[in-house]
Design a protein around this motif. Structure first.
Motif, PDB file in Angstrom:
ATOM      1  N   LEU A 124      57.222  68.693  11.993  1.00 20.97           N
ATOM      2  CA  LEU A 124      58.093  68.338  13.119  1.00 20.97           C
ATOM      3  C   LEU A 124      57.308  68.113  14.411  1.00 20.97           C
ATOM      4  N   PHE A 125      55.979  68.226  14.340  1.00 21.35           N
ATOM      5  CA  PHE A 125      55.134  67.983  15.514  1.00 21.35           C
ATOM      6  C   PHE A 125      54.410  66.645  15.351  1.00 21.35           C
ATOM      7  N   GLU A 126      54.165  65.964  16.467  1.00 19.76           N
ATOM      8  CA  GLU A 126      53.456  64.685  16.400  1.00 19.76           C
ATOM      9  C   GLU A 126      51.979  64.909  16.080  1.00 19.76           C
ATOM     10  N   ASN A 127      51.283  63.850  15.726  1.00 15.80           N
ATOM     11  CA  ASN A 127      49.851  63.939  15.434  1.00 15.80           C
ATOM     12  C   ASN A 127      49.043  63.864  16.727  1.00 15.80           C
ATOM     13  N   GLY A 128      47.766  64.157  16.625  1.00 13.64           N
ATOM     14  CA  GLY A 128      46.887  64.022  17.773  1.00 13.64           C
ATOM     15  C   GLY A 128      46.805  65.266  18.631  1.00 13.64           C
ATOM     16  N   PHE A 129      46.190  65.102  19.810  1.00 13.07           N
ATOM     17  CA  PHE A 129      45.909  66.230  20.707  1.00 13.07           C
ATOM     18  C   PHE A 129      47.171  67.005  21.069  1.00 13.07           C
ATOM     19  N   ARG A 130      48.179  66.287  21.597  1.00 11.29           N
ATOM     20  CA  ARG A 130      49.356  66.979  22.106  1.00 11.29           C
ATOM     21  C   ARG A 130      50.108  67.711  21.001  1.00 11.29           C
ATOM     22  N   GLY A 131      50.309  67.047  19.868  1.00 10.54           N
ATOM     23  CA  GLY A 131      51.045  67.669  18.775  1.00 10.54           C
ATOM     24  C   GLY A 131      50.346  68.901  18.230  1.00 10.54           C
ATOM     25  N   SER A 132      49.003  68.812  18.066  1.00 10.90           N
ATOM     26  CA  SER A 132      48.252  69.963  17.540  1.00 10.90           C
ATOM     27  C   SER A 132      48.255  71.115  18.547  1.00 10.90           C
ATOM     28  N   ARG A 133      48.190  70.781  19.840  1.00 12.98           N
ATOM     29  CA  ARG A 133      48.254  71.816  20.884  1.00 12.98           C
ATOM     30  C   ARG A 133      49.601  72.524  20.861  1.00 12.98           C
ATOM     31  N   ASP A 134      50.666  71.732  20.826  1.00 10.23           N
ATOM     32  CA  ASP A 134      52.010  72.306  20.901  1.00 10.23           C
ATOM     33  C   ASP A 134      52.329  73.164  19.673  1.00 10.23           C
ATOM     34  N   LYS A 135      51.868  72.711  18.507  1.00 12.51           N
ATOM     35  CA  LYS A 135      52.110  73.489  17.289  1.00 12.51           C
ATOM     36  C   LYS A 135      51.351  74.813  17.339  1.00 12.51           C
ATOM     37  N   LEU A 136      50.135  74.774  17.853  1.00 11.88           N
ATOM     38  CA  LEU A 136      49.347  76.006  17.974  1.00 11.88           C
ATOM     39  C   LEU A 136      49.999  76.956  18.973  1.00 11.88           C
ATOM     40  N   ILE A 137      50.526  76.423  20.062  1.00  6.83           N
ATOM     41  CA  ILE A 137      51.205  77.254  21.067  1.00  6.83           C
ATOM     42  C   ILE A 137      52.380  78.000  20.434  1.00  6.83           C
ATOM     43  N   VAL A 138      53.265  77.262  19.759  1.00  9.89           N
ATOM     44  CA  VAL A 138      54.447  77.877  19.139  1.00  9.89           C
ATOM     45  C   VAL A 138      54.014  78.871  18.057  1.00  9.89           C
ATOM     46  N   SER A 139      53.021  78.502  17.266  1.00 12.19           N
ATOM     47  CA  SER A 139      52.543  79.364  16.178  1.00 12.19           C
ATOM     48  C   SER A 139      51.962  80.662  16.708  1.00 12.19           C
ATOM     49  N   LEU A 140      51.243  80.591  17.833  1.00 11.35           N
ATOM     50  CA  LEU A 140      50.654  81.794  18.409  1.00 11.35           C
ATOM     51  C   LEU A 140      51.705  82.718  19.006  1.00 11.35           C
ATOM     52  N   PHE A 141      52.698  82.138  19.684  1.00 10.45           N
ATOM     53  CA  PHE A 141      53.779  82.976  20.220  1.00 10.45           C
ATOM     54  C   PHE A 141      54.481  83.730  19.089  1.00 10.45           C
ATOM     55  N   TYR A 142      54.794  82.999  18.024  1.00 11.62           N
ATOM     56  CA  TYR A 142      55.510  83.620  16.914  1.00 11.62           C
ATOM     57  C   TYR A 142      54.597  84.511  16.074  1.00 11.62           C
ATOM     58  N   GLY A 143      53.330  84.135  15.960  1.00  9.71           N
ATOM     59  CA  GLY A 143      52.412  84.867  15.093  1.00  9.71           C
ATOM     60  C   GLY A 143      51.765  86.084  15.720  1.00  9.71           C
ATOM     61  N   THR A 144      51.825  86.187  17.064  1.00  9.98           N
ATOM     62  CA  THR A 144      51.165  87.316  17.743  1.00  9.98           C
ATOM     63  C   THR A 144      52.060  88.052  18.735  1.00  9.98           C
ATOM     64  N   GLY A 145      53.167  87.425  19.161  1.00  9.92           N
ATOM     65  CA  GLY A 145      54.058  88.077  20.118  1.00  9.92           C
ATOM     66  C   GLY A 145      53.500  88.172  21.519  1.00  9.92           C
ATOM     67  N   VAL A 146      52.496  87.348  21.848  1.00  5.12           N
ATOM     68  CA  VAL A 146      51.895  87.442  23.182  1.00  5.12           C
ATOM     69  C   VAL A 146      52.863  86.960  24.263  1.00  5.12           C
ATOM     70  N   ARG A 147      52.604  87.410  25.478  1.00  2.00           N
ATOM     71  CA  ARG A 147      53.392  86.963  26.636  1.00  2.00           C
ATOM     72  C   ARG A 147      52.897  85.578  27.078  1.00  2.00           C
ATOM     73  N   LEU A 148      53.727  84.925  27.883  1.00  2.00           N
ATOM     74  CA  LEU A 148      53.393  83.583  28.377  1.00  2.00           C
ATOM     75  C   LEU A 148      52.060  83.585  29.131  1.00  2.00           C
ATOM     76  N   ALA A 149      51.907  84.507  30.078  1.00  2.00           N
ATOM     77  CA  ALA A 149      50.676  84.549  30.884  1.00  2.00           C
ATOM     78  C   ALA A 149      49.455  84.838  30.015  1.00  2.00           C
ATOM     79  N   GLU A 150      49.655  85.640  28.974  1.00  2.00           N
ATOM     80  CA  GLU A 150      48.550  85.975  28.070  1.00  2.00           C
ATOM     81  C   GLU A 150      48.079  84.745  27.302  1.00  2.00           C
ATOM     82  N   LEU A 151      49.024  83.921  26.878  1.00  2.00           N
ATOM     83  CA  LEU A 151      48.660  82.710  26.147  1.00  2.00           C
ATOM     84  C   LEU A 151      47.980  81.694  27.063  1.00  2.00           C
ATOM     85  N   VAL A 152      48.520  81.516  28.247  1.00  2.00           N
ATOM     86  CA  VAL A 152      47.962  80.545  29.194  1.00  2.00           C
ATOM     87  C   VAL A 152      46.488  80.842  29.490  1.00  2.00           C
TER      88      VAL A 152
END
Length: 298
Positions: A124-152
């Motif tokens: 459900l994510f697009e290919n390339g830089f933006r899609g891979s970035r966004d998928k990693l962002i969502v995956s990390l939030f769900y996979g680690t439970g980190v806070r927004l500031a921690e991820l940034v």
């Protein structure tokens, strides 16, 4: 200058409250003065007592004010009188013992497991830089439970890809080590490859914009919101909802409460216990399905 104006100036210039907070205090105080004037004639700070405060709370409730709003208004008056005490204008704070309506604690929203599996597993994510970035962002939030500031503020070197661990710098600069799902390594490699091929990273941080600058909170919030909208109708779709989801799914699948507390970086167990409601719901559901008489009284 009235006492109310002096108090507002105190909040503005000495306490340095934000304009939004100062405006809220002024509105709450104005409403209180208006009520007192209606009840006892000319308002004077020394004419206010506990009985009048209670009458005001009742009046607010009768106007369908939520318990949270009532508490906020009483807090404004309490702060006003603490200021007057400090200035030796009054001798007591009439708001100090006002009984307040009980605020129902909101249960955390979370996304169902199958919805997140659909989002992360079904292209459900697009290919390339933006899609891979966004998928990693969502995956990390769900996979680690980190806070927004921690991820940034994550950096490439925070990942131990051999042990599947990430170093997280939390509130008050408290560091914790959090395990992450093995599949993150593949997403991380894909994203970093796309980033280094397409973007000049000027920031030194893991997540960057198309201009190579560190991502900012609003951008990450938008990424999460737009992607969660593909799989859930929850009203709130935010990084914090994914943090709630992480904790809820861990507990529903048998994780120890103390372990979840450490993973989330909570200072005390009370902050983590809000998630146990879903665990109990799951236990009740399992009981009804498994016990011979579990569903007899439905």
């Amino acid at each position: 200058m009235s006492y109310q104006e002096s108090f507002i100036n105190f909040l503005k210039y000495e306490k340095r409250y934000s304009p939004h907070t100062v405006t809220a205090y002024k509105k709450d105080l104005d409403r209180f003065v208006e009520f007192c004037t209606k009840m006892v004639g000319d308002f004077h700070v020394n004419k206010v007592d506990l009985k009048l405060m209670r009458s005001w709370v009742v009046d607010l409730m009768e106007h369908d004010m939520s318990p949270r709003s009532v508490s906020r208004k009483v807090t404004a008056v309490k702060s006003f009188y603490n200021y007057l005490l400090r200035e030796k204008i009054v001798e007591t704070n009439p708001a100090i013992n006002v009984p307040l309506p009980k605020i129902r604690k909101k249960l955390p929203n979370f996304v169902e497991e199958n919805n997140l599996h659909h989002l992360l597993d079904d292209d459900l994510f697009e290919n390339g830089f933006r899609g891979s970035r966004d998928k990693l962002i969502v995956s990390l939030f769900y996979g680690t439970g980190v806070r927004l500031a921690e991820l940034v503020n994550m950096k490439d070197q925070d990942f131990n890809t051999t042990e599947y661990l990430i170093r997280v710098l939390g509130k008050r600069n408290k560091e914790r080590i959090v395990p992450y799902p093995r599949e993150i390594n593949k997403l991380l490699e894909e994203y970093v490859t796309n980033r280094d091929r397409e973007i000049v990273n000027k920031s030194g941080f893991l997540f960057v914009t198309e201009k190579g600058e560190q991502v900012y909170s609003k951008l990450v919030y938008r990424v999460v919101k737009s992607n969660l909208a593909k799989v859930t109708s929850l009203e709130k779709k935010s990084p914090h909802v994914l943090r709630h989801t992480y904790a809820t799914h861990l507990l529903n699948n048998g994780a120890d409460l103390n372990a979840v507390k450490e993973l989330l970086g909570h200072a005390n167990l009370a902050a983590t216990q809000v998630y146990t409601h879903t665990t109990f719901e799951k236990l009740q559901q399992s009981y009804k399905q498994a016990h011979p008489r579990g569903g007899k009284n439905d």
